[in-house]
Design a protein around this motif. Structure first.
Motif, PDB file in Angstrom:
ATOM      1  N   LEU A 299       0.850  -1.187   0.000  1.00 54.83           N
ATOM      2  CA  LEU A 299       0.000   0.000   0.000  1.00 54.83           C
ATOM      3  C   LEU A 299       0.889   1.240   0.000  1.00 54.83           C
ATOM      4  CD1 LEU A 299      -2.395  -1.164   2.846  1.00 54.83           C
ATOM      5  CD2 LEU A 299      -2.918  -1.212   0.407  1.00 54.83           C
ATOM      6  N   ALA A 300       0.551   2.200  -0.857  1.00 56.23           N
ATOM      7  CA  ALA A 300       1.277   3.475  -0.908  1.00 56.23           C
ATOM      8  C   ALA A 300       0.408   4.563  -0.302  1.00 56.23           C
ATOM      9  CB  ALA A 300       1.646   3.836  -2.345  1.00 56.23           C
ATOM     10  N   VAL A 301       1.040   5.594   0.241  1.00 58.50           N
ATOM     11  CA  VAL A 301       0.317   6.720   0.842  1.00 58.50           C
ATOM     12  C   VAL A 301       0.839   8.015   0.237  1.00 58.50           C
ATOM     13  CG1 VAL A 301      -0.354   7.898   2.954  1.00 58.50           C
ATOM     14  CG2 VAL A 301       0.108   5.438   3.008  1.00 58.50           C
ATOM     15  N   CYS A 302      -0.088   8.869  -0.186  1.00 62.31           N
ATOM     16  CA  CYS A 302       0.293  10.201  -0.646  1.00 62.31           C
ATOM     17  C   CYS A 302      -0.671  11.219  -0.047  1.00 62.31           C
ATOM     18  CB  CYS A 302       0.302  10.291  -2.171  1.00 62.31           C
ATOM     19  SG  CYS A 302      -1.296  10.048  -2.951  1.00 62.31           S
ATOM     20  N   ALA A 303      -0.178  12.430   0.159  1.00 62.89           N
ATOM     21  CA  ALA A 303      -0.995  13.513   0.714  1.00 62.89           C
ATOM     22  C   ALA A 303      -0.921  14.691  -0.255  1.00 62.89           C
ATOM     23  CB  ALA A 303      -0.488  13.922   2.091  1.00 62.89           C
ATOM     24  N   VAL A 304      -2.084  15.238  -0.606  1.00 67.96           N
ATOM     25  CA  VAL A 304      -2.185  16.334  -1.572  1.00 67.96           C
ATOM     26  C   VAL A 304      -2.742  17.566  -0.881  1.00 67.96           C
ATOM     27  CG1 VAL A 304      -3.228  17.098  -3.749  1.00 67.96           C
ATOM     28  CG2 VAL A 304      -2.541  14.703  -3.455  1.00 67.96           C
ATOM     29  N   ALA A 305      -2.186  18.735  -1.193  1.00 69.04           N
ATOM     30  CA  ALA A 305      -2.666  19.991  -0.618  1.00 69.04           C
ATOM     31  C   ALA A 305      -2.342  21.118  -1.585  1.00 69.04           C
ATOM     32  CB  ALA A 305      -2.023  20.245   0.748  1.00 69.04           C
ATOM     33  N   VAL A 313      -7.974  23.185   1.815  1.00 67.95           N
ATOM     34  CA  VAL A 313      -8.406  22.332   0.705  1.00 67.95           C
ATOM     35  C   VAL A 313      -9.721  22.862   0.140  1.00 67.95           C
ATOM     36  CG1 VAL A 313      -9.236  20.033   0.110  1.00 67.95           C
ATOM     37  CG2 VAL A 313      -7.202  20.296   1.541  1.00 67.95           C
ATOM     38  N   LEU A 314      -9.782  22.995  -1.175  1.00 68.85           N
ATOM     39  CA  LEU A 314     -10.983  23.511  -1.825  1.00 68.85           C
ATOM     40  C   LEU A 314     -12.014  22.407  -1.995  1.00 68.85           C
ATOM     41  CD1 LEU A 314      -9.302  25.651  -4.628  1.00 68.85           C
ATOM     42  CD2 LEU A 314     -10.292  26.460  -2.493  1.00 68.85           C
ATOM     43  N   PRO A 315     -13.311  22.760  -1.967  1.00 73.99           N
ATOM     44  CA  PRO A 315     -14.350  21.749  -2.217  1.00 73.99           C
ATOM     45  C   PRO A 315     -14.135  21.096  -3.581  1.00 73.99           C
ATOM     46  CG  PRO A 315     -15.323  23.774  -1.375  1.00 73.99           C
ATOM     47  CD  PRO A 315     -13.880  24.082  -1.654  1.00 73.99           C
ATOM     48  N   GLY A 316     -14.248  19.791  -3.611  1.00 73.45           N
ATOM     49  CA  GLY A 316     -14.067  19.062  -4.854  1.00 73.45           C
ATOM     50  C   GLY A 316     -12.682  18.484  -5.048  1.00 73.45           C
ATOM     51  N   THR A 317     -11.732  18.848  -4.143  1.00 70.22           N
ATOM     52  CA  THR A 317     -10.366  18.333  -4.309  1.00 70.22           C
ATOM     53  C   THR A 317     -10.317  16.822  -4.091  1.00 70.22           C
ATOM     54  OG1 THR A 317      -9.547  20.448  -3.445  1.00 70.22           O
ATOM     55  CG2 THR A 317      -7.965  18.650  -3.644  1.00 70.22           C
ATOM     56  N   ALA A 318     -10.997  16.363  -3.059  1.00 68.68           N
ATOM     57  CA  ALA A 318     -11.002  14.917  -2.800  1.00 68.68           C
ATOM     58  C   ALA A 318     -11.609  14.161  -3.973  1.00 68.68           C
ATOM     59  CB  ALA A 318     -11.782  14.619  -1.513  1.00 68.68           C
ATOM     60  N   GLU A 319     -12.665  14.715  -4.565  1.00 70.83           N
ATOM     61  CA  GLU A 319     -13.291  14.067  -5.716  1.00 70.83           C
ATOM     62  C   GLU A 319     -12.334  14.043  -6.899  1.00 70.83           C
ATOM     63  OE1 GLU A 319     -14.634  16.214  -3.787  1.00 70.83           O
ATOM     64  OE2 GLU A 319     -16.581  15.463  -3.092  1.00 70.83           O
ATOM     65  N   ASP A 340      -5.322  18.839   3.989  1.00 69.99           N
ATOM     66  CA  ASP A 340      -4.773  17.967   2.958  1.00 69.99           C
ATOM     67  C   ASP A 340      -5.761  16.853   2.623  1.00 69.99           C
ATOM     68  OD1 ASP A 340      -4.658  16.196   5.056  1.00 69.99           O
ATOM     69  OD2 ASP A 340      -2.485  16.204   5.252  1.00 69.99           O
ATOM     70  N   ILE A 341      -5.468  16.176   1.513  1.00 71.72           N
ATOM     71  CA  ILE A 341      -6.220  15.003   1.075  1.00 71.72           C
ATOM     72  C   ILE A 341      -5.260  13.825   1.127  1.00 71.72           C
ATOM     73  CG2 ILE A 341      -7.549  13.940  -0.782  1.00 71.72           C
ATOM     74  CD1 ILE A 341      -8.878  16.425   0.308  1.00 71.72           C
ATOM     75  N   VAL A 342      -5.630  12.780   1.855  1.00 73.31           N
ATOM     76  CA  VAL A 342      -4.770  11.602   1.985  1.00 73.31           C
ATOM     77  C   VAL A 342      -5.361  10.465   1.160  1.00 73.31           C
ATOM     78  CG1 VAL A 342      -3.821   9.884   3.557  1.00 73.31           C
ATOM     79  CG2 VAL A 342      -3.953  12.285   4.259  1.00 73.31           C
ATOM     80  N   ALA A 343      -4.524   9.819   0.375  1.00 71.80           N
ATOM     81  CA  ALA A 343      -4.955   8.669  -0.417  1.00 71.80           C
ATOM     82  C   ALA A 343      -4.107   7.457  -0.051  1.00 71.80           C
ATOM     83  CB  ALA A 343      -4.838   8.966  -1.904  1.00 71.80           C
ATOM     84  N   VAL A 362      -0.946  15.718  -9.561  1.00 74.19           N
ATOM     85  CA  VAL A 362      -0.839  17.156  -9.298  1.00 74.19           C
ATOM     86  C   VAL A 362      -1.291  17.961 -10.515  1.00 74.19           C
ATOM     87  CG1 VAL A 362       0.835  19.017  -8.968  1.00 74.19           C
ATOM     88  CG2 VAL A 362       0.896  17.013  -7.482  1.00 74.19           C
ATOM     89  N   GLU A 363      -0.908  17.526 -11.713  1.00 77.33           N
ATOM     90  CA  GLU A 363      -1.324  18.219 -12.932  1.00 77.33           C
ATOM     91  C   GLU A 363      -2.843  18.200 -13.077  1.00 77.33           C
ATOM     92  OE1 GLU A 363       0.710  16.314 -16.100  1.00 77.33           O
ATOM     93  OE2 GLU A 363       2.701  17.027 -15.500  1.00 77.33           O
ATOM     94  N   THR A 364      -3.453  17.073 -12.739  1.00 79.60           N
ATOM     95  CA  THR A 364      -4.909  16.964 -12.825  1.00 79.60           C
ATOM     96  C   THR A 364      -5.589  17.922 -11.859  1.00 79.60           C
ATOM     97  OG1 THR A 364      -4.768  14.637 -13.490  1.00 79.60           O
ATOM     98  CG2 THR A 364      -6.866  15.388 -12.563  1.00 79.60           C
ATOM     99  N   VAL A 365      -5.094  17.990 -10.633  1.00 71.57           N
ATOM    100  CA  VAL A 365      -5.680  18.893  -9.638  1.00 71.57           C
ATOM    101  C   VAL A 365      -5.477  20.351 -10.053  1.00 71.57           C
ATOM    102  CG1 VAL A 365      -5.578  19.647  -7.225  1.00 71.57           C
ATOM    103  CG2 VAL A 365      -5.404  17.209  -7.782  1.00 71.57           C
TER     104      VAL A 365
END
Length: 535
Positions: A299-305, A313-319, A340-343, A362-365
């Motif tokens: 399992l890998a873990v990444c956090a996005v912010a 975090v803006l609404p819709g980032t997790a989606e 942040d958003i954790v995956a 990151v490019e997609t976000v």
């Protein structure tokens, strides 16, 4: 609406076409009938109304003038009623209508104008009854689609069974929920969201090459989405507008249902992090299975912010993160938070491929949220779910450090961060920037007052690891000039670059300011310029 052709086909009205008008004019919709003998009925005749007249205006205006007045009102045509005094339609009226390309019908003297009015009223009643029955049947079909889980796409399918319209449903988070016969680009989606968030919402939005009608979709007391028809409101018939408004109301039910489900899913996912951090490994494994992630495999873990001051975090980032991973066919549990958003994702590829996936993420976000800078911290790969705690902590800490950086790579693994960056990330930003300002201020004041390049010299010296010859070459100065400048820096700051602990202080001051997004001033000059001046 009825047409001139439909009236002519009614034999009881005894209508005869004398001038058909331009091609297709007899099949154009007619809004109503208007009986008048005024020489100039244009102030009273509505657009697409059918003028009924016996020609009693003939002693006051010519046929050309009367027809011109009717034409100016944008009437659908003229019906001339025969009577004993005028057993034939005047030739000058026929000629005037022909030249004006205005349809002209003749009605028998035996048929009163009231017969036309009654026929039109009956047509309208039948049409309205059909519309109401259609609305009831469509409402039943929409309710069935929603109750059977057809979703937003199911609502659009029901709508297009009766009306061939290009439709798209977009929510406030810039997500295209469904589309039929239409496709929107990213710029067009942003234009829709901008119109949707106005107060009140826009009725139409400009999509570049075309204007589109917007029908708000409410949920839980607010407008959460919009049904977009890629046609201007003026081109939609009354029946089409009523059908779109009805569909928008049913979409409100579907959007509200989706919001409730998403809220439950987010809470369900949020509990996963608590389980991992508190060591409840058995519960965490079960929760991962619920998201389709096998806890017994790597399992890998990444956090996005987002980087920047107060970059919540803006609404819709997790989606956006979840949608990207779904498109990549990677099972994942995505947890949304305020910072942040954790995956947590299933990872059966080589670990060195993870940064490339993070770069695309990151490019997609960034595309979803233009003007913002997304960053992603990688915590590594755990062999199975019981070992997730360390990668989780590392990913979030790395992300926290990246959030404070105004530039540099957007993706970093924990082990790629310098120790000094981690230490700076643990200190309050005001304390760090205060330390840097106090230490570097004398150098900058000297440069501003004397026109020297002490700050550039110090930066270059530190970046060349204290090597005198390489630093002098980079600055295009003699080594003795470099020694003089560094001696002046020691006098101003009390820090001797020849001592390790003093050099560390100066290095950390620059690192703090380069990473401090709260200062709001441009980065300092970098080495590589022309010849410096004496210190």
């Amino acid at each position: 609406m009825f047409t001139l052709a439909s009236l002519v086909r009614n034999a009881s009205l005894e209508l005869r076409v004398l001038v058909p008008g331009p091609p297709g004019a007899l099949e154009e919709p007619v809004s109503w009938v208007h009986n008048t003998e005024l020489p100039d009925p244009s102030p009273y005749v509505g657009e697409r109304e059918l003028v009924l007249t016996n020609g009693l205006w003939a002693d006051r205006v010519t046929a050309d003038e009367f027809v011109a007045n009717v034409k100016r009102a944008r009437a659908a045509g003229v019906v001339f009623g025969l009577r004993e005094e005028t057993p034939r339609t005047p030739e000058e009226l026929i000629t005037a209508c022909r030249e004006a390309r205005l349809p002209l019908l003749e009605i028998s003297a035996a048929v009163p104008f009231t017969a036309v009015s009654r026929t039109v009223s009956a047509m309208y009643a039948d049409e309205r009854q059909r519309d109401l029955l259609g609305m009831v049947h469509r409402g039943d079909a929409l309710a069935t689609a929603i109750s059977h889980g057809a979703g937003v796409s199911g609502v659009l399918r029901v709508l297009t069974e009766d009306h061939d319209l290009p439709l798209v449903v977009v929510d406030r988070r810039s997500r295209v929920l469904a589309a039929v016969g239409a496709e929107l680009g990213e710029e067009q989606v942003r234009a829709v969201v901008a119109g949707l968030t106005r107060r009140p919402p826009a009725l139409e939005v400009d999509l570049g090459e075309e204007r589109a009608a917007l029908f708000p979709v409410g949920a839980v007391g607010d407008v959460e989405a919009a049904l977009i028809c890629l046609r201007p409101l003026a081109e939609l018939s009354l029946a089409e507008r009523e059908a779109l408004e009805q569909a928008a109301r049913f979409l409100s039910l579907e959007v509200a249902k989706q919001q409730a489900v998403q809220a439950i899913e987010m809470r369900f996912a949020g509990e996963l992090l608590e389980m991992v951090l508190s060591g409840r490994t058995v519960e965490a494994a079960g929760r991962l299975r619920a998201f389709g992630v096998d806890p017994a495999h790597p399992l890998a873990v990444c956090a996005v912010a987002f980087a920047g001051r107060d970059a919540t975090v803006l609404p819709g980032t997790a989606e956006a993160v979840g949608g990207f991973l779904a498109d990549e066919a990677i099972p994942a549990a995505v947890v949304g938070g305020s910072q942040d958003i954790v995956a947590v994702l299933a990872w059966r590829r080589p670990e060195e491929e993870l940064p490339f996936l993070a770069e695309r993420l990151v490019e997609t976000v960034n595309r979803r949220f233009p003007g913002r800078r997304a960053v992603c911290g990688l915590g590594g790969v755990a062999p199975y779910s019981a070992e997730l705690r360390r990668p989780l902590l590392r990913a979030r800490e790395t992300c926290r450090v990246l959030r404070r950086s105004r530039s540099g790579p957007a993706v970093r693994a924990f082990l790629e961060l310098g120790t000094h960056r981690l230490l700076l990330g643990l200190v309050d930003p005001e304390v760090v920037t205060g330390f840097a300002d106090d230490l570097l201020a004398p150098i900058r004041e000297h440069d501003a007052r004397r026109g020297t390049d002490l700050e550039l010299t110090l930066r270059t010296f530190l970046e060349h690891d204290g090597h005198w010859a390489r630093t002098a070459a980079a600055l295009h100065v003699h080594v003795n000039t470099l020694r003089n400048r560094l001696a002046r820096i020691t006098e101003l700051t009390g820090r001797d670059v020849g001592r390790t602990e003093d050099r560390v202080d100066l290095f950390l001051a620059f690192a703090a300011q380069d990473a401090d997004w709260s200062l709001g001033r441009p980065p300092s000059r970098r080495p590589g310029g022309g010849p410096g001046q004496e210190g």
